[in-house]
Structure formats: C-alpha cells, structure tokens
Design a protein around this motif. Structure first.
Motif, PDB file in Angstrom:
ATOM      1  N   MET A 121     -11.864  -1.037  -4.115  1.00  0.00           N
ATOM      2  CA  MET A 121     -12.500  -0.175  -3.131  1.00  0.00           C
ATOM      3  C   MET A 121     -13.853  -0.740  -2.701  1.00  0.00           C
ATOM      4  N   HIS A 122     -14.629  -1.235  -3.666  1.00  0.00           N
ATOM      5  CA  HIS A 122     -15.932  -1.795  -3.316  1.00  0.00           C
ATOM      6  C   HIS A 122     -15.797  -3.072  -2.494  1.00  0.00           C
ATOM      7  N   PHE A 123     -14.857  -3.932  -2.841  1.00  0.00           N
ATOM      8  CA  PHE A 123     -14.648  -5.140  -2.040  1.00  0.00           C
ATOM      9  C   PHE A 123     -14.337  -4.760  -0.596  1.00  0.00           C
ATOM     10  N   THR A 124     -13.570  -3.695  -0.423  1.00  0.00           N
ATOM     11  CA  THR A 124     -13.222  -3.219   0.919  1.00  0.00           C
ATOM     12  C   THR A 124     -14.466  -2.730   1.650  1.00  0.00           C
ATOM     13  N   MET A 125     -15.288  -1.940   0.967  1.00  0.00           N
ATOM     14  CA  MET A 125     -16.518  -1.448   1.579  1.00  0.00           C
ATOM     15  C   MET A 125     -17.487  -2.585   1.904  1.00  0.00           C
ATOM     16  N   PHE A 126     -17.507  -3.613   1.049  1.00  0.00           N
ATOM     17  CA  PHE A 126     -18.419  -4.738   1.253  1.00  0.00           C
ATOM     18  C   PHE A 126     -17.926  -5.695   2.340  1.00  0.00           C
ATOM     19  N   GLY A 127     -16.661  -5.540   2.742  1.00  0.00           N
ATOM     20  CA  GLY A 127     -16.110  -6.432   3.758  1.00  0.00           C
ATOM     21  C   GLY A 127     -15.703  -7.789   3.222  1.00  0.00           C
ATOM     22  N   TRP A 128     -15.424  -7.869   1.910  1.00  0.00           N
ATOM     23  CA  TRP A 128     -15.030  -9.128   1.269  1.00  0.00           C
ATOM     24  C   TRP A 128     -13.504  -9.243   1.314  1.00  0.00           C
ATOM     25  N   LYS A 129     -12.970  -9.570   2.467  1.00  0.00           N
ATOM     26  CA  LYS A 129     -11.527  -9.493   2.694  1.00  0.00           C
ATOM     27  C   LYS A 129     -10.730 -10.482   1.843  1.00  0.00           C
ATOM     28  N   LYS A 130     -11.253 -11.673   1.656  1.00  0.00           N
ATOM     29  CA  LYS A 130     -10.527 -12.678   0.883  1.00  0.00           C
ATOM     30  C   LYS A 130     -10.348 -12.217  -0.562  1.00  0.00           C
ATOM     31  N   GLU A 131     -11.419 -11.783  -1.177  1.00  0.00           N
ATOM     32  CA  GLU A 131     -11.363 -11.334  -2.565  1.00  0.00           C
ATOM     33  C   GLU A 131     -10.600 -10.023  -2.700  1.00  0.00           C
ATOM     34  N   GLU A 132     -10.717  -9.172  -1.703  1.00  0.00           N
ATOM     35  CA  GLU A 132      -9.952  -7.915  -1.685  1.00  0.00           C
ATOM     36  C   GLU A 132      -8.459  -8.197  -1.746  1.00  0.00           C
ATOM     37  N   LYS A 133      -7.991  -9.135  -0.938  1.00  0.00           N
ATOM     38  CA  LYS A 133      -6.559  -9.445  -0.910  1.00  0.00           C
ATOM     39  C   LYS A 133      -6.086 -10.016  -2.249  1.00  0.00           C
ATOM     40  N   ILE A 134      -6.893 -10.904  -2.831  1.00  0.00           N
ATOM     41  CA  ILE A 134      -6.518 -11.503  -4.118  1.00  0.00           C
ATOM     42  C   ILE A 134      -6.396 -10.422  -5.186  1.00  0.00           C
ATOM     43  N   LEU A 135      -7.360  -9.517  -5.220  1.00  0.00           N
ATOM     44  CA  LEU A 135      -7.333  -8.452  -6.231  1.00  0.00           C
ATOM     45  C   LEU A 135      -6.185  -7.493  -5.977  1.00  0.00           C
ATOM     46  N   PHE A 136      -5.932  -7.145  -4.726  1.00  0.00           N
ATOM     47  CA  PHE A 136      -4.814  -6.241  -4.427  1.00  0.00           C
ATOM     48  C   PHE A 136      -3.490  -6.867  -4.849  1.00  0.00           C
ATOM     49  N   ASP A 137      -3.307  -8.137  -4.554  1.00  0.00           N
ATOM     50  CA  ASP A 137      -2.074  -8.828  -4.955  1.00  0.00           C
ATOM     51  C   ASP A 137      -1.915  -8.820  -6.474  1.00  0.00           C
ATOM     52  N   PHE A 138      -3.014  -8.982  -7.182  1.00  0.00           N
ATOM     53  CA  PHE A 138      -2.987  -8.929  -8.650  1.00  0.00           C
ATOM     54  C   PHE A 138      -2.543  -7.545  -9.116  1.00  0.00           C
ATOM     55  N   ILE A 139      -3.115  -6.512  -8.523  1.00  0.00           N
ATOM     56  CA  ILE A 139      -2.769  -5.140  -8.900  1.00  0.00           C
ATOM     57  C   ILE A 139      -1.287  -4.872  -8.672  1.00  0.00           C
ATOM     58  N   VAL A 140      -0.773  -5.280  -7.529  1.00  0.00           N
ATOM     59  CA  VAL A 140       0.647  -5.056  -7.216  1.00  0.00           C
ATOM     60  C   VAL A 140       1.541  -5.846  -8.163  1.00  0.00           C
ATOM     61  N   ARG A 141       1.176  -7.091  -8.419  1.00  0.00           N
ATOM     62  CA  ARG A 141       2.003  -7.964  -9.256  1.00  0.00           C
ATOM     63  C   ARG A 141       2.140  -7.437 -10.678  1.00  0.00           C
ATOM     64  N   HIS A 142       1.094  -6.805 -11.178  1.00  0.00           N
ATOM     65  CA  HIS A 142       1.111  -6.359 -12.574  1.00  0.00           C
ATOM     66  C   HIS A 142       1.201  -4.837 -12.714  1.00  0.00           C
ATOM     67  N   PHE A 143       1.417  -4.154 -11.624  1.00  0.00           N
ATOM     68  CA  PHE A 143       1.382  -2.691 -11.620  1.00  0.00           C
ATOM     69  C   PHE A 143       2.372  -2.104 -12.629  1.00  0.00           C
ATOM     70  N   GLY A 144       1.840  -1.293 -13.539  1.00  0.00           N
ATOM     71  CA  GLY A 144       2.682  -0.647 -14.546  1.00  0.00           C
ATOM     72  C   GLY A 144       2.916  -1.478 -15.789  1.00  0.00           C
ATOM     73  N   LYS A 145       2.442  -2.729 -15.753  1.00  0.00           N
ATOM     74  CA  LYS A 145       2.600  -3.608 -16.901  1.00  0.00           C
ATOM     75  C   LYS A 145       1.287  -3.638 -17.695  1.00  0.00           C
ATOM     76  N   HIS A 146       1.262  -4.486 -18.714  1.00  0.00           N
ATOM     77  CA  HIS A 146       0.102  -4.513 -19.614  1.00  0.00           C
ATOM     78  C   HIS A 146      -1.200  -4.761 -18.877  1.00  0.00           C
ATOM     79  N   LEU A 147      -1.208  -5.698 -17.928  1.00  0.00           N
ATOM     80  CA  LEU A 147      -2.450  -6.052 -17.252  1.00  0.00           C
ATOM     81  C   LEU A 147      -2.888  -5.035 -16.201  1.00  0.00           C
ATOM     82  N   MET A 148      -2.028  -4.089 -15.861  1.00  0.00           N
ATOM     83  CA  MET A 148      -2.398  -3.050 -14.903  1.00  0.00           C
ATOM     84  C   MET A 148      -1.716  -1.757 -15.318  1.00  0.00           C
TER      85      MET A 148
END
Length: 324
Positions: A121-148
């Motif tokens: 959420m903060h990356f989105t507010m800060f306008g850091w689109k590159k890092e936002e996408k990387i973190l979102f992809d990480f969240i989706v990839r591990h969603f419901g598993k140990h890392l997320m």
C-alpha cells in the motif's frame, strides 16, 4: 461509543513510548551490534551464516521506526523517510526469505501478511510502481503458503488488499470482491488454516461497496465511520489486535490510502478533518506524488549486494537497480 478522553490518554502513551519507553540510544546500540555482525559475514562472504543477515533486518527496521517517530511524532516534522525505509526493509525481508525455502523451510518469518500488505500500500502511495509490481507478484506467488500466510485477523488489512485490487484492476484467487470470504472458502477446501480470517469487515464492507462514490458528503461520512472504528481500537493501546500497537496505532494509513486512491482517479475527498486521529502528526506527513526514494541505509545496501552476489535466483537480480 468513542471515549475522547480515553483516546487522548492512549495517544499520550503512544507518543511517550518513544521518549520514555523505547529510547533512541538503545535502538542505536542494537543497530551498531547488527552492523558488526553484518560486516563480519559480508567481509568473510560467509554463506553458511548468511541467514543472520536476514535476522538483523529487524534491527534496521527498528532503527528507522525510532527515527520516524522522533522526526514526526515527537519533533513535529513532516518527513516520511524513516517510514519509507521501514517499508523497504519489509520488501527485502520478503525477497530474502524466498532464498531459504529449501535450506530452512520452516524458518520463522520476520514479516507478516499484514506488514507485506502495508508495504504494498505504501509503495502505491509513494508512486514506486516498479517495486510495487515486484512485491505484488511475490504476494500472489506465495499467497496462502508459508511465505505469505494469509490466515490473518486484521479487518483493515483485508480492506486494504481488496481496495488495492479494485484500484489496480487485479485479482487474487480469481476475485477482487469480498476477498476475505472467497479466501476463507478456498482455504477451507484446500485444508489450509483459515480460522483467523474475519467473516465480516465491519465498516470496511460498507466502504468497499461505496468507495468510488462521486458524492463528497457520502465519502466524508464513510471516512468518519472509519476514523471512529480505528480510534476505538487505538484507545485500547497494547490490547487491541487491530490498531493497538505502538508502531501504527495512531497512523490512519488505511484512510490515507482510500483518500490517495480517490484522488488518483479524480474523485473528491475532504480537505479537512476535526477528529484527533486524522490530525495526528503521522496523519499530516507530507507525501509527494511520486515520493522520492530515501537514501539507502548502508547496512541494507550491504545485505542486498551480498545476496545479489551469492544467489542468482535472488528476485532483485531479475529487475536491476531498485529504490533509486
């Protein structure tokens, strides 16, 4: 019903915690101890002990937490640099933990689902689109598993994630509507832990149904309800599991994110508030669009360089330079 006196007393305890409780000199001392450990591992290129680098990211985060509180909460400044570095540390905790899935598959996580969503959420507010996408992809990839591990009780966290998904026109587990309900059902069918996921989101359900209203009066009423909900829980400082912590208890980031999203799509937002929560120093921080990246912490930089050098699969290696 909100008790104003109780809220004010909680806010005083919240502020005093970073004057009389967590003393900055003690945090600096722990940071210096981490500095010694990190330098030793990096200088020796000690891969066998490099999980200690990950562990010491917590002390880096604590250092910038205290810097943020001293700058904004105690001294009345408006800079968000300490807060920004805290969110960057969460990002690197996520990136580093992925490296240890085989070596330490049950390693205790140094971040939580809620903290990862806050960083997104903060990356989105800060306008850091590159890092936002990387973190979102990480969240989706591990969603419901140990890392997320998404078996999380915080109602505002589910609100933030669903609002983010709707704003960005993205989905998780195939939806961006009533996400918490869908996740509960899917986790139950998949024999994953789901018991902590809330069955209802209180005021946040109403907000999610109406967050894009063009009516200023309607969104003002919803924000006021959100503020009362947050304030009641912040009044239970040290006890409430939703907003009772000393890091973010009186920082209304979920409301600020809603305001940010509406502003980005051209919808009206209130220009002032009369309640305590929306007038705390943290609520009044200056956040530009986009927000400049903070100066790199030297220890965090060393850790990033170490992982880039020794682990070809380290996610940042795939994306070049980050946070600059």
């Amino acid at each position: 019903m909100l008790n104003p006196k109780k809220l004010e007393m909680s806010f005083k305890r919240y502020s005093n915690n970073f004057v009389k409780g967590i003393k900055f000199e003690d945090v600096v001392e722990k940071y210096e101890i981490s500095k010694s450990k990190i330098n030793n591992i990096v200088n020796l290129n000690d891969i066998e002990k490099d999980h200690i680098l990950l562990i010491n990211l917590n002390n880096i985060s604590s250092y910038y937490l205290s810097k943020w509180k001293n700058e904004v909460l105690i001294n009345g400044g408006v800079s968000s640099d300490g807060l920004k570095t805290m969110q960057i540390v969460v990002f690197y905790q996520c990136m580093a933990h992925e490296l240890y899935q085989i070596k330490y598959p049950k390693m205790f996580l140094s971040y939580s689902f809620a903290e990862a969503i806050k960083a997104l959420m903060h990356f989105t507010m800060f306008g850091w689109k590159k890092e936002e996408k990387i973190l979102f992809d990480f969240i989706v990839r591990h969603f419901g598993k140990h890392l997320m591990d998404a078996n999380n009780w915080n109602k505002h966290t589910w609100f933030l994630l669903e609002l983010y998904l709707q704003y960005r026109n993205k989905t998780i587990v195939g939806t961006n509507q009533k996400l918490h309900i869908t996740v509960r059902e899917q986790f139950k069918k998949s024999d994953l832990e789901y018991d902590l996921i809330p069955e209802d989101l209180d005021i946040y359900s109403e907000v999610l149904e109406n967050w894009a209203t063009p009516q200023l009066d309607e969104i003002k009423t919803l924000i006021d309800k959100m503020s009362v909900f947050h304030s009641n829980l912040a009044s239970e400082l040290g006890e409430s599991i939703e907003f009772g912590d000393y890091r973010y208890g009186f920082y209304p980031y979920e409301i600020l994110f809603l305001i940010h999203v509406r502003e980005k799509i051209g919808l009206p937002v209130p220009d002032h508030f009369n309640d305590l929560l929306m007038n705390t120093p943290e609520a009044k921080m200056t956040i530009d669009d986009p927000e400049p990246y903070p100066e790199w912490d030297p220890l965090l930089r060393k850790i990033d360089i170490f992982y880039r050098k020794n682990y070809p699969d380290y996610i940042p290696n795939k994306h070049g330079e980050l946070f600059q």
